[in-house]
Structure formats: structure tokens, C-alpha cells
Design a protein around this motif. Structure first.
Motif, mmCIF file in Angstrom:
data_model
loop_
_atom_site.group_PDB
_atom_site.id
_atom_site.type_symbol
_atom_site.label_atom_id
_atom_site.label_comp_id
_atom_site.label_asym_id
_atom_site.label_seq_id
_atom_site.Cartn_x
_atom_site.Cartn_y
_atom_site.Cartn_z
ATOM 1 N N LEU A 1 3.916 -19.406 -0.286
ATOM 2 C CA LEU A 1 3.323 -18.084 -0.095
ATOM 3 C C LEU A 1 3.158 -17.886 1.403
ATOM 4 O O LEU A 1 2.361 -18.566 2.050
ATOM 5 C CB LEU A 1 1.970 -17.991 -0.797
ATOM 6 N N ILE A 2 3.955 -16.985 1.970
ATOM 7 C CA ILE A 2 3.891 -16.796 3.425
ATOM 8 C C ILE A 2 3.070 -15.577 3.825
ATOM 9 O O ILE A 2 2.799 -15.372 5.006
ATOM 10 C CB ILE A 2 5.299 -16.745 4.064
ATOM 11 N N GLY A 3 2.661 -14.766 2.863
ATOM 12 C CA GLY A 3 1.841 -13.601 3.162
ATOM 13 C C GLY A 3 1.937 -12.566 2.055
ATOM 14 O O GLY A 3 2.354 -12.869 0.939
ATOM 15 N N TYR A 4 1.561 -11.341 2.409
ATOM 16 C CA TYR A 4 1.489 -10.246 1.443
ATOM 17 C C TYR A 4 2.080 -8.971 2.028
ATOM 18 O O TYR A 4 2.140 -8.801 3.249
ATOM 19 C CB TYR A 4 0.026 -9.965 1.080
ATOM 20 N N ILE A 5 2.453 -8.070 1.145
ATOM 21 C CA ILE A 5 2.759 -6.695 1.553
ATOM 22 C C ILE A 5 1.401 -6.075 1.929
ATOM 23 O O ILE A 5 0.423 -6.261 1.196
ATOM 24 C CB ILE A 5 3.426 -5.899 0.404
ATOM 25 N N PRO A 6 1.298 -5.390 3.049
ATOM 26 C CA PRO A 6 -0.006 -4.880 3.494
ATOM 27 C C PRO A 6 -0.695 -3.952 2.491
ATOM 28 O O PRO A 6 -0.035 -3.139 1.822
ATOM 29 C CB PRO A 6 0.333 -4.100 4.774
ATOM 30 N N ARG A 7 -1.998 -4.099 2.417
ATOM 31 C CA ARG A 7 -2.821 -3.222 1.587
ATOM 32 C C ARG A 7 -2.622 -1.779 2.074
ATOM 33 O O ARG A 7 -2.510 -1.533 3.264
ATOM 34 C CB ARG A 7 -4.287 -3.614 1.743
#
Length: 118
Positions: A61-67
């Protein structure tokens, strides 16, 4: 000639410094394909979409799509349309703030009717 993929969106990788990106940082290059997966159990964002890098059968898991930019994508993933998207790194700027270091482009693959996850 018809394009093989349709542009969907682009954004930066949110939360890079809080997840596994540092473990695989040297593997991440412009053009690297990443997996998108819905995170329904995220207590901080009801529309959370994880960005995952796969290497040697392991997922990072390298991160997320921004909120605020993820609601439509989250809804489509939740409806089972995981396989229609192609997410790639389109820019890396190591000198930028960690929240702005990795920029992603998400496209929709053509012939999606046969790709819907059942």
C-alpha cells in the motif's frame, strides 16, 4: 485510429509517507502500473481508494487517491468495475513535499464490457 484507453483523471498520491512507499521507492518509476482497490473500512475517508504496488507476489500500500477526488472512482470500484482502470505513475518529483512527489494518471481501458468483475 481509436485510442486504446480513455482518460479518466489524474491526481497526486496522498499519504505516501504514512504507508509502504519507502519500502519500494526505488522500484517506482514513471510508467509503473499500480492497482486500485476500495478501502471500505477506512475510518478517515468513506470513499477511500488504496493505491497498491505489486512486486514478486506481494502487495504494498503506497498511498491513496486524495480525499475529495475519489468519490466517483470509489463508487465505480464498489460496483465491481476494478478491472476497467489502468493507473500509472506519470510523474515523480523527489524534491517536492511527500504529498506531491508522485503524480498518477488513471485511464479507462477500451472493451470494458468483458472486463467487469463478477
Amino acid at each position: 485510429m481509436e485510442a486504446k484507453k480513455l482518460y479518466f483523471m489524474d491526481c497526486h498520491l496522498a499519504g505516501r509517507m504514512y504507508h509502504d512507499a519507502d519500502e519500494v521507492w526505488n522500484d517506482l518509476k514513471v510508467g509503473t502500473i499500480l492497482k486500485l482497490e476500495r478501502d471500505k473500512d477506512n475510518r478517515h475517508d468513506m470513499n477511500a481508494v488504496m493505491v497498491i504496488y505489486e512486486k514478486d507476489g506481494e502487495e504494498y500500500l503506497i498511498g491513496y487517491i486524495p480525499r475529495g477526488e475519489n468519490e466517483i472512482l470509489a463508487n465505480l470500484l464498489e460496483m465491481g468495475w476494478n478491472n476497467i482502470f489502468e493507473c500509472r505513475i506519470c510523474k515523480i518529483n523527489e524534491e517536492a513535499h511527500p504529498e506531491k512527489q508522485v503524480h498518477l494518471t488513471i485511464k479507462i481501458k477500451r472493451n470494458i464490457s468483458s472486463q467487469k468483475k463478477k
